[in-house]
Design a protein around this motif. Structure first.
Motif, PDB file in Angstrom:
ATOM      1  N   SER A  99       0.754  -1.161  -0.111  1.00 41.23           N
ATOM      2  CA  SER A  99       0.250  -0.140  -0.024  1.00 41.23           C
ATOM      3  C   SER A  99       0.751   1.207  -0.096  1.00 41.23           C
ATOM      4  O   SER A  99       1.353   1.374   0.740  1.00 41.23           O
ATOM      5  CB  SER A  99      -0.848   0.666   1.116  1.00 41.23           C
ATOM      6  OG  SER A  99      -1.702  -0.776   1.142  1.00 41.23           O
ATOM      7  N   GLY A 126      -4.694   8.405  -0.071  1.00 35.43           N
ATOM      8  CA  GLY A 126      -6.062   9.314   0.200  1.00 35.43           C
ATOM      9  C   GLY A 126      -6.896   9.148  -2.340  1.00 35.43           C
ATOM     10  O   GLY A 126      -5.615   8.765  -2.681  1.00 35.43           O
ATOM     11  N   ASN A 127      -8.063  10.145  -2.265  1.00 37.30           N
ATOM     12  CA  ASN A 127      -7.681   9.930  -3.551  1.00 37.30           C
ATOM     13  C   ASN A 127      -6.768  11.279  -4.322  1.00 37.30           C
ATOM     14  O   ASN A 127      -7.004  10.922  -5.638  1.00 37.30           O
ATOM     15  CB  ASN A 127      -9.825   9.724  -4.135  1.00 37.30           C
ATOM     16  CG  ASN A 127      -9.860   9.046  -3.487  1.00 37.30           C
ATOM     17  OD1 ASN A 127      -9.517   7.425  -3.660  1.00 37.30           O
ATOM     18  ND2 ASN A 127     -10.964   9.130  -2.644  1.00 37.30           N
ATOM     19  N   ASP A 128      -6.743  12.093  -4.206  1.00 38.63           N
ATOM     20  CA  ASP A 128      -6.693  13.361  -4.228  1.00 38.63           C
ATOM     21  C   ASP A 128      -5.157  13.768  -3.543  1.00 38.63           C
ATOM     22  O   ASP A 128      -4.925  13.859  -2.602  1.00 38.63           O
ATOM     23  CB  ASP A 128      -7.186  14.968  -3.941  1.00 38.63           C
ATOM     24  CG  ASP A 128      -7.612  16.123  -4.683  1.00 38.63           C
ATOM     25  OD1 ASP A 128      -5.582  15.938  -5.653  1.00 38.63           O
ATOM     26  OD2 ASP A 128      -8.288  17.214  -4.711  1.00 38.63           O
TER      27      ASP A 128
END
Length: 305
Positions: A99, A126-128
Protein backbone atom coordinates in the motif's frame (compact mmCIF):
# COMPACT_ATOMS: atom_id res chain seq x y z
CA UNK A 1 47.84 -30.98 -33.72
CA UNK A 2 46.44 -27.78 -32.18
CA UNK A 3 47.30 -25.39 -35.00
CA UNK A 4 43.59 -24.60 -35.36
CA UNK A 5 43.92 -22.53 -32.14
CA UNK A 6 45.64 -19.88 -34.28
CA UNK A 7 42.53 -19.46 -36.42
CA UNK A 8 40.58 -16.21 -36.22
CA UNK A 9 37.60 -17.89 -34.54
CA UNK A 10 39.69 -19.44 -31.77
CA UNK A 11 41.77 -16.33 -31.19
CA UNK A 12 38.58 -14.30 -30.64
CA UNK A 13 37.13 -17.00 -28.36
CA UNK A 14 40.33 -17.12 -26.30
CA UNK A 15 40.51 -13.34 -25.91
CA UNK A 16 36.85 -13.25 -24.88
CA UNK A 17 37.52 -15.84 -22.19
CA UNK A 18 40.55 -13.92 -20.91
CA UNK A 19 38.34 -10.82 -20.54
CA UNK A 20 35.41 -12.62 -18.88
CA UNK A 21 37.44 -14.39 -16.19
CA UNK A 22 38.65 -11.26 -14.28
CA UNK A 23 35.30 -9.54 -14.79
CA UNK A 24 33.42 -12.46 -13.24
CA UNK A 25 35.90 -12.70 -10.37
CA UNK A 26 35.43 -8.98 -9.66
CA UNK A 27 31.64 -9.31 -9.75
CA UNK A 28 31.92 -12.20 -7.29
CA UNK A 29 33.92 -10.08 -4.83
CA UNK A 30 31.43 -7.22 -5.28
CA UNK A 31 28.59 -9.52 -4.21
CA UNK A 32 30.74 -10.89 -1.38
CA UNK A 33 31.38 -7.38 -0.05
CA UNK A 34 27.65 -6.68 -0.22
CA UNK A 35 27.11 -9.84 1.82
CA UNK A 36 29.65 -8.66 4.40
CA UNK A 37 27.96 -5.25 4.57
CA UNK A 38 24.55 -6.88 5.07
CA UNK A 39 25.86 -9.11 7.85
CA UNK A 40 27.53 -6.16 9.60
CA UNK A 41 24.39 -4.06 9.21
CA UNK A 42 22.21 -6.80 10.66
CA UNK A 43 24.54 -7.09 13.64
CA UNK A 44 24.46 -3.33 14.16
CA UNK A 45 20.66 -3.19 13.96
CA UNK A 46 20.25 -6.07 16.40
CA UNK A 47 22.74 -4.53 18.84
CA UNK A 48 21.23 -1.03 18.71
CA UNK A 49 17.65 -2.25 18.99
CA UNK A 50 18.57 -4.26 22.08
CA UNK A 51 20.28 -1.29 23.77
CA UNK A 52 18.54 0.60 26.54
CA UNK A 53 16.81 3.79 25.28
CA UNK A 54 18.72 7.02 25.98
CA UNK A 55 17.64 10.67 25.79
CA UNK A 56 17.76 11.90 22.20
CA UNK A 57 20.14 14.71 23.12
CA UNK A 58 22.82 12.15 24.03
CA UNK A 59 23.04 11.06 20.41
CA UNK A 60 21.86 13.99 18.32
CA UNK A 61 22.73 17.68 18.32
CA UNK A 62 21.81 20.79 16.35
CA UNK A 63 23.95 21.21 13.24
CA UNK A 64 25.54 17.77 13.50
CA UNK A 65 24.76 14.77 11.35
CA UNK A 66 23.88 11.62 13.23
CA UNK A 67 26.79 9.14 13.20
CA UNK A 68 25.91 6.06 11.21
CA UNK A 69 26.88 3.85 14.14
CA UNK A 70 24.03 5.38 16.17
CA UNK A 71 21.41 4.55 13.58
CA UNK A 72 18.55 2.43 14.97
CA UNK A 73 19.53 3.30 18.55
CA UNK A 74 16.45 3.62 20.71
CA UNK A 75 15.92 7.09 22.17
CA UNK A 76 13.34 8.99 24.17
CA UNK A 77 12.25 12.59 23.71
CA UNK A 78 9.84 14.74 25.73
CA UNK A 79 8.18 17.90 24.48
CA UNK A 80 5.15 19.22 22.64
CA UNK A 81 4.22 18.66 19.01
CA UNK A 82 4.34 21.62 16.60
CA UNK A 83 1.41 20.54 14.42
CA UNK A 84 1.40 23.85 12.56
CA UNK A 85 4.58 22.75 10.76
CA UNK A 86 3.53 19.15 10.21
CA UNK A 87 4.31 17.71 6.75
CA UNK A 88 3.82 14.39 4.94
CA UNK A 89 6.35 12.38 2.95
CA UNK A 90 5.10 11.09 -0.40
CA UNK A 91 5.42 7.62 -1.91
CA UNK A 92 5.95 5.57 1.24
CA UNK A 93 4.72 2.01 1.76
CA UNK A 94 2.80 0.56 4.67
CA UNK A 95 3.90 -2.43 6.73
CA UNK A 96 2.47 -4.76 4.05
CA UNK A 97 5.04 -3.28 1.60
CA UNK A 98 2.29 -2.87 -1.00
CA UNK A 99 0.00 0.00 0.00
CA UNK A 100 1.32 3.43 -1.01
CA UNK A 101 0.72 6.44 1.19
CA UNK A 102 2.45 9.06 3.34
CA UNK A 103 4.69 9.25 6.37
CA UNK A 104 3.60 11.91 8.85
CA UNK A 105 6.43 14.17 10.10
CA UNK A 106 5.76 16.38 13.10
CA UNK A 107 8.40 18.51 14.87
CA UNK A 108 8.63 17.81 18.59
CA UNK A 109 9.74 20.94 20.48
CA UNK A 110 11.99 20.08 23.41
CA UNK A 111 12.22 21.94 26.73
CA UNK A 112 15.28 23.94 25.59
CA UNK A 113 13.51 25.23 22.47
CA UNK A 114 15.25 22.93 20.01
CA UNK A 115 13.15 20.51 18.00
CA UNK A 116 13.50 17.02 16.61
CA UNK A 117 11.62 15.58 13.64
CA UNK A 118 9.38 12.65 14.58
CA UNK A 119 8.07 10.20 12.00
CA UNK A 120 4.72 9.39 13.58
CA UNK A 121 3.93 6.64 11.06
CA UNK A 122 2.11 5.84 7.84
CA UNK A 123 -1.31 6.92 6.54
CA UNK A 124 -3.06 6.01 3.25
CA UNK A 125 -2.73 8.42 0.37
CA UNK A 126 -6.40 8.95 -0.37
CA UNK A 127 -7.85 9.95 -3.72
CA UNK A 128 -6.48 13.48 -4.22
CA UNK A 129 -2.69 13.63 -4.17
CA UNK A 130 -2.64 17.36 -4.87
CA UNK A 131 -4.01 18.29 -1.45
CA UNK A 132 -2.71 17.85 2.07
CA UNK A 133 -4.27 14.60 3.37
CA UNK A 134 -6.37 14.26 6.46
CA UNK A 135 -3.82 13.50 9.19
CA UNK A 136 -4.73 12.01 12.57
CA UNK A 137 -4.21 14.67 15.23
CA UNK A 138 -1.04 14.51 17.29
CA UNK A 139 -1.37 14.37 21.08
CA UNK A 140 -1.61 17.75 22.75
CA UNK A 141 0.48 18.95 25.67
CA UNK A 142 3.74 17.43 26.82
CA UNK A 143 4.36 13.94 25.50
CA UNK A 144 7.19 11.43 25.72
CA UNK A 145 8.09 9.61 22.53
CA UNK A 146 10.23 6.51 22.18
CA UNK A 147 11.66 5.52 18.83
CA UNK A 148 14.58 4.53 16.65
CA UNK A 149 17.11 7.20 15.76
CA UNK A 150 17.61 7.49 11.99
CA UNK A 151 20.02 9.43 9.80
CA UNK A 152 18.73 12.14 7.47
CA UNK A 153 17.65 10.93 4.04
CA UNK A 154 19.47 12.31 1.02
CA UNK A 155 19.06 11.67 -2.69
CA UNK A 156 22.58 10.23 -2.88
CA UNK A 157 22.02 7.72 -0.07
CA UNK A 158 18.40 6.80 -0.69
CA UNK A 159 18.08 7.17 -4.45
CA UNK A 160 14.85 9.15 -3.94
CA UNK A 161 14.58 12.16 -6.19
CA UNK A 162 13.94 15.37 -4.26
CA UNK A 163 11.15 16.59 -6.51
CA UNK A 164 10.38 20.29 -6.42
CA UNK A 165 7.03 22.00 -6.91
CA UNK A 166 5.07 19.58 -4.72
CA UNK A 167 1.74 20.51 -3.16
CA UNK A 168 1.97 22.50 0.10
CA UNK A 169 3.34 20.63 3.13
CA UNK A 170 4.42 17.62 1.08
CA UNK A 171 8.05 16.49 0.79
CA UNK A 172 10.00 13.59 -0.72
CA UNK A 173 12.79 13.18 1.85
CA UNK A 174 12.97 13.04 5.64
CA UNK A 175 15.71 15.57 6.26
CA UNK A 176 16.15 17.63 9.44
CA UNK A 177 18.13 20.38 7.67
CA UNK A 178 15.32 20.96 5.20
CA UNK A 179 12.76 21.03 8.01
CA UNK A 180 14.87 23.43 10.09
CA UNK A 181 14.92 25.91 7.17
CA UNK A 182 11.19 25.53 6.62
CA UNK A 183 10.21 25.82 10.29
CA UNK A 184 12.80 28.41 11.27
CA UNK A 185 13.78 26.57 14.44
CA UNK A 186 16.99 24.69 15.39
CA UNK A 187 16.62 20.96 14.66
CA UNK A 188 18.61 18.02 15.99
CA UNK A 189 20.40 16.08 13.27
CA UNK A 190 18.55 12.97 12.13
CA UNK A 191 15.01 12.07 13.09
CA UNK A 192 13.06 9.73 15.37
CA UNK A 193 11.09 6.82 13.93
CA UNK A 194 8.37 6.47 16.57
CA UNK A 195 7.79 3.07 18.19
CA UNK A 196 5.86 4.16 21.32
CA UNK A 197 3.32 5.02 22.49
CA UNK A 198 1.51 2.43 20.40
CA UNK A 199 -0.81 3.65 17.68
CA UNK A 200 -4.51 3.80 18.38
CA UNK A 201 -7.29 3.20 15.87
CA UNK A 202 -7.16 6.79 14.64
CA UNK A 203 -3.38 7.17 14.69
CA UNK A 204 -0.80 6.68 11.95
CA UNK A 205 0.48 3.13 11.49
CA UNK A 206 3.88 2.86 13.16
CA UNK A 207 6.84 1.96 10.95
CA UNK A 208 7.78 -1.71 11.56
CA UNK A 209 11.15 -2.78 12.90
CA UNK A 210 13.74 -3.28 10.16
CA UNK A 211 14.48 -6.83 9.06
CA UNK A 212 17.82 -7.86 10.53
CA UNK A 213 17.56 -11.64 10.15
CA UNK A 214 17.80 -12.08 6.41
CA UNK A 215 21.24 -11.87 4.82
CA UNK A 216 19.94 -11.83 1.26
CA UNK A 217 21.22 -13.75 -1.78
CA UNK A 218 24.54 -11.90 -2.14
CA UNK A 219 26.75 -14.80 -1.00
CA UNK A 220 25.00 -17.17 -3.39
CA UNK A 221 25.51 -14.68 -6.22
CA UNK A 222 29.21 -14.38 -5.34
CA UNK A 223 29.67 -18.16 -5.52
CA UNK A 224 27.82 -18.26 -8.84
CA UNK A 225 30.10 -15.62 -10.38
CA UNK A 226 33.20 -17.47 -9.19
CA UNK A 227 31.88 -20.75 -10.60
CA UNK A 228 31.23 -19.02 -13.92
CA UNK A 229 34.83 -17.73 -13.90
CA UNK A 230 36.13 -21.26 -13.25
CA UNK A 231 33.89 -22.70 -15.97
CA UNK A 232 35.40 -20.47 -18.69
CA UNK A 233 38.84 -22.20 -18.89
CA UNK A 234 37.25 -25.62 -18.37
CA UNK A 235 34.84 -24.95 -21.22
CA UNK A 236 37.67 -23.68 -23.40
CA UNK A 237 39.65 -26.92 -22.88
CA UNK A 238 36.58 -29.08 -23.55
CA UNK A 239 35.81 -27.24 -26.79
CA UNK A 240 39.43 -27.38 -27.94
CA UNK A 241 39.73 -31.13 -27.33
CA UNK A 242 36.39 -31.76 -29.01
CA UNK A 243 37.43 -29.85 -32.11
CA UNK A 244 40.77 -31.70 -32.14
CA UNK A 245 38.95 -35.05 -32.08
CA UNK A 246 36.60 -33.94 -34.84
CA UNK A 247 39.49 -32.72 -37.00
CA UNK A 248 41.43 -35.97 -36.44
CA UNK A 249 38.36 -38.05 -37.31
CA UNK A 250 37.80 -36.00 -40.46
CA UNK A 251 41.47 -36.40 -41.46
CA UNK A 252 41.34 -40.18 -40.91
CA UNK A 253 38.20 -40.48 -43.01
CA UNK A 254 39.76 -38.46 -45.81
CA UNK A 255 42.85 -40.72 -45.72
CA UNK A 256 40.68 -43.82 -45.99
CA UNK A 257 38.85 -42.40 -48.98
CA UNK A 258 42.16 -41.52 -50.67
CA UNK A 259 43.48 -45.06 -50.10
CA UNK A 260 40.29 -46.54 -51.53
CA UNK A 261 40.53 -44.39 -54.64
CA UNK A 262 44.23 -45.32 -55.11
CA UNK A 263 43.54 -49.09 -54.78
CA UNK A 264 40.61 -49.06 -57.25
CA UNK A 265 42.50 -49.08 -60.72
CA UNK A 266 45.06 -51.69 -59.55
CA UNK A 267 42.31 -54.06 -58.51
CA UNK A 268 40.59 -53.66 -61.87
CA UNK A 269 43.85 -54.48 -63.73
CA UNK A 270 44.39 -57.54 -61.57
CA UNK A 271 40.85 -58.74 -62.31
CA UNK A 272 41.35 -58.31 -66.09
CA UNK A 273 44.61 -60.33 -66.02
CA UNK A 274 42.92 -63.07 -64.05
CA UNK A 275 40.06 -63.20 -66.57
CA UNK A 276 42.52 -63.46 -69.48
CA UNK A 277 44.36 -66.33 -67.79
CA UNK A 278 41.09 -68.13 -67.18
CA UNK A 279 40.05 -67.77 -70.83
CA UNK A 280 43.45 -69.10 -71.99
CA UNK A 281 43.24 -72.11 -69.72
CA UNK A 282 39.74 -72.88 -70.90
CA UNK A 283 40.86 -72.72 -74.52
CA UNK A 284 43.79 -75.12 -73.96
CA UNK A 285 41.50 -77.55 -72.19
CA UNK A 286 39.02 -77.48 -75.07
CA UNK A 287 41.77 -78.22 -77.61
CA UNK A 288 42.98 -81.14 -75.61
CA UNK A 289 39.52 -82.63 -75.47
CA UNK A 290 39.04 -82.30 -79.24
CA UNK A 291 42.43 -83.92 -79.92
CA UNK A 292 41.62 -86.85 -77.72
CA UNK A 293 38.37 -87.40 -79.59
CA UNK A 294 40.18 -87.48 -82.96
CA UNK A 295 38.67 -84.22 -84.05
CA UNK A 296 40.72 -81.67 -85.89
CA UNK A 297 41.56 -78.66 -83.91
CA UNK A 298 40.57 -75.40 -85.56
CA UNK A 299 42.95 -72.54 -85.05
CA UNK A 300 42.48 -68.97 -85.84
CA UNK A 301 45.42 -67.74 -87.76
CA UNK A 302 47.26 -65.01 -86.12
CA UNK A 303 47.52 -61.90 -88.20
CA UNK A 304 50.79 -61.46 -89.99
CA UNK A 305 53.12 -58.86 -88.72
Amino acid sequence: MYRFLLSRQWVILTLLGLVLIPVMIKLGFWQYHRHQHKVAQNAQIAHNLAATPVPVTELAAVGRSLPHGDMWRRVTASGSYDTAHEVVVRQRTAADEQSIGYYVLTPLVLANGDAVVVNRGWIPAGNDLTKFPKVPAAPKGTVTVTGRMMVDETTEASGIKDTKGLPPRQVMLINSEQQAKRVGRPMLGGYIEQTAPESKDNSPELVPEPDHDSIGPHMAYAIQWWLFAAAVPVGWVVLARRERRERMAAAAKAAEQADAEADGPADAKTDATADAKTDSTAEVTADAEQSAAGEPVARTAAPAD
